[in-house]
Write a protein that holds these residues in place. Structure first.
Motif, PDB file in Angstrom:
ATOM      1  N   ARG A 420       0.821  -1.210   0.000  1.00  0.00           N
ATOM      2  CA  ARG A 420       0.000   0.000   0.000  1.00  0.00           C
ATOM      3  C   ARG A 420       0.859   1.265   0.000  1.00  0.00           C
ATOM      4  O   ARG A 420       0.518   2.261  -0.649  1.00  0.00           O
ATOM      5  CB  ARG A 420      -0.912  -0.005   1.226  1.00  0.00           C
ATOM      6  CG  ARG A 420      -1.805   1.214   1.355  1.00  0.00           C
ATOM      7  CD  ARG A 420      -2.764   1.040   2.524  1.00  0.00           C
ATOM      8  NE  ARG A 420      -3.592   2.224   2.714  1.00  0.00           N
ATOM      9  CZ  ARG A 420      -4.596   2.306   3.596  1.00  0.00           C
ATOM     10  NH1 ARG A 420      -4.888   1.253   4.369  1.00  0.00           N
ATOM     11  NH2 ARG A 420      -5.293   3.423   3.719  1.00  0.00           N
ATOM     12  N   GLY A 421       1.981   1.236   0.695  1.00  0.00           N
ATOM     13  CA  GLY A 421       2.776   2.444   0.872  1.00  0.00           C
ATOM     14  C   GLY A 421       3.921   2.617  -0.102  1.00  0.00           C
ATOM     15  O   GLY A 421       4.690   3.568   0.023  1.00  0.00           O
ATOM     16  N   THR A 422       4.050   1.730  -1.089  1.00  0.00           N
ATOM     17  CA  THR A 422       5.196   1.794  -1.997  1.00  0.00           C
ATOM     18  C   THR A 422       4.810   2.402  -3.336  1.00  0.00           C
ATOM     19  O   THR A 422       3.831   1.993  -3.953  1.00  0.00           O
ATOM     20  CB  THR A 422       5.790   0.389  -2.233  1.00  0.00           C
ATOM     21  OG1 THR A 422       6.171  -0.175  -0.971  1.00  0.00           O
ATOM     22  CG2 THR A 422       7.014   0.451  -3.128  1.00  0.00           C
ATOM     23  N   SER A 463       5.542   4.029   4.145  1.00  0.00           N
ATOM     24  CA  SER A 463       5.696   4.508   2.772  1.00  0.00           C
ATOM     25  C   SER A 463       7.139   4.301   2.315  1.00  0.00           C
ATOM     26  O   SER A 463       8.082   4.754   2.956  1.00  0.00           O
ATOM     27  CB  SER A 463       5.290   5.980   2.659  1.00  0.00           C
ATOM     28  OG  SER A 463       5.988   6.783   3.574  1.00  0.00           O
ATOM     29  N   LEU A 464       7.278   3.601   1.195  1.00  0.00           N
ATOM     30  CA  LEU A 464       8.577   3.308   0.591  1.00  0.00           C
ATOM     31  C   LEU A 464       8.537   3.870  -0.817  1.00  0.00           C
ATOM     32  O   LEU A 464       7.792   3.380  -1.670  1.00  0.00           O
ATOM     33  CB  LEU A 464       8.811   1.789   0.571  1.00  0.00           C
ATOM     34  CG  LEU A 464      10.020   1.278  -0.205  1.00  0.00           C
ATOM     35  CD1 LEU A 464      11.314   1.788   0.417  1.00  0.00           C
ATOM     36  CD2 LEU A 464      10.007  -0.253  -0.246  1.00  0.00           C
ATOM     37  N   THR A 478       9.468  12.902   1.109  1.00  0.00           N
ATOM     38  CA  THR A 478       8.246  12.884   1.921  1.00  0.00           C
ATOM     39  C   THR A 478       7.749  11.457   2.134  1.00  0.00           C
ATOM     40  O   THR A 478       6.554  11.212   2.208  1.00  0.00           O
ATOM     41  CB  THR A 478       7.152  13.747   1.272  1.00  0.00           C
ATOM     42  OG1 THR A 478       6.884  13.271  -0.055  1.00  0.00           O
ATOM     43  CG2 THR A 478       7.575  15.202   1.212  1.00  0.00           C
ATOM     44  N   ALA A 479       8.691  10.525   2.241  1.00  0.00           N
ATOM     45  CA  ALA A 479       8.362   9.124   2.508  1.00  0.00           C
ATOM     46  C   ALA A 479       8.984   8.691   3.830  1.00  0.00           C
ATOM     47  O   ALA A 479       9.985   9.255   4.278  1.00  0.00           O
ATOM     48  CB  ALA A 479       8.883   8.235   1.375  1.00  0.00           C
ATOM     49  N   THR A 534      15.089  -2.531   4.035  1.00  0.00           N
ATOM     50  CA  THR A 534      13.777  -2.187   4.590  1.00  0.00           C
ATOM     51  C   THR A 534      13.395  -3.135   5.717  1.00  0.00           C
ATOM     52  O   THR A 534      12.886  -2.707   6.765  1.00  0.00           O
ATOM     53  CB  THR A 534      12.709  -2.213   3.485  1.00  0.00           C
ATOM     54  OG1 THR A 534      13.077  -1.288   2.452  1.00  0.00           O
ATOM     55  CG2 THR A 534      11.352  -1.830   4.030  1.00  0.00           C
ATOM     56  N   GLU A 535      13.633  -4.420   5.527  1.00  0.00           N
ATOM     57  CA  GLU A 535      13.344  -5.379   6.592  1.00  0.00           C
ATOM     58  C   GLU A 535      14.120  -5.028   7.852  1.00  0.00           C
ATOM     59  O   GLU A 535      13.561  -5.013   8.966  1.00  0.00           O
ATOM     60  CB  GLU A 535      13.709  -6.797   6.142  1.00  0.00           C
ATOM     61  CG  GLU A 535      13.491  -7.845   7.224  1.00  0.00           C
ATOM     62  CD  GLU A 535      14.025  -9.222   6.854  1.00  0.00           C
ATOM     63  OE1 GLU A 535      13.605 -10.212   7.491  1.00  0.00           O
ATOM     64  OE2 GLU A 535      14.876  -9.302   5.947  1.00  0.00           O
TER      65      GLU A 535
END
Length: 566
Positions: A420-422, A463-464, A478-479, A534-535
């Motif tokens: 959803r955030g990528t 968000s990514l 802005t992520a 990211t993990e």
């Protein structure tokens, strides 16, 4: 650590003019300004239809090709096989292929299934099935040949679509709330204001030679769903205690390599005044914007010099001819503005927001999407500034069937919070400015992270944003996690990778106000290492966060020690 704030600053005082028309006169100060004064680009359509479409790519005048074509949504795409290390070394004609990216302009993100089917048909017949949802609510196609443009325009315009001023130093697409006119909690439907702006001013010769691009946004929804803080001009719905519902006016936002968040002018704009206020801001940009140096030519640099008080005064005195009343700011959003999921409309039916992976769709799937929507009793959909799609007007008893059909098309209405955030920009696959691939690496990372983080409960979407170069089309500053494409040194070898920005974001249900991310000196990840990094950082956040205060990733990222972020 280097904190990133509102970094766009006005040019330092200099004996050289800045190219501000009302101050320095209109003498062109660089090559771009010269050709724009000769022909700003609106007239190039006639040459495309009557000359270039018949003579082919080789017949195109170089200035038209690299300048004026943009005004009609056309950019040459990157020639396959040129690696990112050569992006800054080659001239445009060496980087470009004889094919084009075509940007279909979709003001307010409003589409019918008939329009969607036409775009899908163009993709399949002329664009090798390509189609991307952008974070400006447009749809971009690739592999377009100049010979096809007259027929493509004929098909688009037959259903009320077009590409006029989709790119270039012009007023580009007007972002609008994807749930305009249908959301149960909407303050005001901004569609009439969007329609008035586009009908009066898009294609207007007097605004077709601006210093640089001019980005606009309008929302009537309390989620503030149009990323208003990073637009040149934006109108955000507010309920004035005495004057009723209208708009709070923001100006001077933009990212790229010198990010600056927009500022409120502190005025209240009644709905019937929006188009004139928009026009006033656009004219200020035209008349006072810097033109000598293109890297200082966005409106944000003028605002940095003037400040909001002077900007407001000049808008009122020189362009509107009347004073705007003071107005309140909009309250903090209480819901996420991507509209993913199932939501009740004001008429009792439902709208369903769904996400592809990083905006990548296809012509065949867009055609299937049109069929699916119509099979569920609707003919309307919206694109969003978050690379999502929103299906409108679904009866209660058809919602689950629609969601199942969307899943089959790779559009998830109940996605993981990572998916959803990528979002991701076009990347090196097609973009001549890119240094690194984005869509493929981001897609692989999303699929990998959904498995790796499956056992962890995220408190909110992470968000990514993945960008192929420093220009921030994917809004890296802005992520929560913003990745800026560049060549990085890993074990003494230069490889494609990303610089990491952490903790940025716009006003949302999870943060009171917008803020730019921080960078950690020397923190780079390889292009194929997005999932690993990211993990690691998300797990560290989950272990360290202050649950008592409901700490967000962005809050944690700004307070954490550097060792926690690497």
């Amino acid at each position: 650590m280097a904190a990133e704030g509102a970094r766009a600053r006005a040019p330092r005082p200099s004996s050289k003019p800045n190219g501000q028309w009302k101050i320095d006169g209109k003498t062109p100060l660089n090559g771009n300004e010269e050709w724009k004064q000769v022909d700003n680009g609106l007239a190039v359509r006639g040459r495309i239809e009557n000359i270039y479409s018949k003579g082919g790519f080789a017949s195109i005048d170089p200035t038209d090709l690299h300048g004026r074509f943009r005004v009609w949504g056309l950019y040459t795409q990157r020639k396959p096989g040129i690696d990112g290390g050569r992006t800054a070394q080659l001239e445009p004609h060496e980087l470009e292929d004889e094919f084009f990216m075509l940007r279909v302009r979709i003001d307010g993100g409003q589409l019918t299934t008939e329009q969607l089917r036409v775009i899908a048909g163009i993709s399949q017949e002329f664009g090798r099935d390509t189609a991307d949802l952008t974070d400006r609510q447009n749809i971009q196609l690739h592999w377009i040949e100049v010979e096809s443009m007259p027929e493509i325009w004929r098909r688009l315009e037959a259903v009320g679509l077009g590409t006029t001023e989709a790119c270039g130093d012009v007023p580009r697409v007007v972002l609008g709330s994807p749930v305009a006119g249908i959301a149960a909690d909407e303050l005001i439907d901004p569609t009439p204001q969007i329609d008035e702006i586009t009908s009066r001013f898009i294609g207007d010769e007097s605004l077709a030679n601006l210093p640089r691009k001019f980005k606009s946004a309008i929302t009537g929804h309390p989620s503030q769903d149009v990323v208003h803080e990073i637009n040149d001009v934006a109108f955000v719905a507010v309920n004035h205690p005495e004057l009723g519902v209208g708009y709070d006016l923001w100006v001077g936002g933009g990212l790229s390599t010198a990010p600056r968040l927009a500022e409120r002018l502190g005025v209240f704009v009644a709905p019937e005044q929006v188009a004139d206020a928009w026009h006033g801001v656009a004219q200020i940009f035209r008349d006072y914007g810097y033109r000598r140096l293109r890297n200082k030519a966005r409106l944000k640099f003028l605002l940095a010099e003037w400040g909001p008080e002077k900007f407001r005064q000049i808008l009122q005195d020189e362009y509107l001819g009347f004073a705007l009343p003071d107005g309140p700011p909009a309250p903090k959003p209480l819901a996420h503005g991507d509209h993913v999921g199932v939501h009740r409309q004001k008429d009792g039916r439902f709208y369903v927001g769904a996400t592809p992976i990083v905006g990548r769709v296809s012509g065949p799937n867009l055609e299937k999407l049109a069929d699916l929507i119509e099979a569920h009793g609707s003919t309307r959909l919206r694109t969003t500034p978050h690379q999502k799609v929103v299906i409108l007007d679904i009866p209660d008893d058809r919602v689950e069937s629609l969601i199942a059909g969307l899943d089959e098309l790779g559009l998830q209405a109940r996605p993981s919070l990572i998916r959803r955030g990528t979002i991701a920009c076009t990347g090196i696959e097609f973009c001549k400015l890119a240094i690194v691939e984005t869509k493929a690496f981001a897609t692989a990372a999303v699929l990998d992270l959904e498995e790796r983080l499956d056992q962890f409960e995220l408190p909110h979407p992470i968000s990514l944003h993945v960008n192929g170069c420093p220009n921030s089309c994917a809004r890296i500053q802005t992520a929560d996690i913003g990745l800026k494409g560049q060549l990085v040194m890993i074990d003494g070898e230069q490889v494609p990778g990303y610089q990491v920005h952490l903790g940025g974001g716009l006003a949302s249900a999870d943060r009171d106000e917008a803020g730019l991310g921080r960078t950690v000196r020397g923190l780079k990840v390889t292009a194929d290492g997005i999932a690993d990094y990211t993990e690691r950082v998300v797990k560290r956040f989950l272990a360290d966060r202050d649950e008592a205060s409901d700490e967000t990733f962005a809050q944690w990222a700004h307070r954490a020690e550097e060792e926690a972020l690497v």
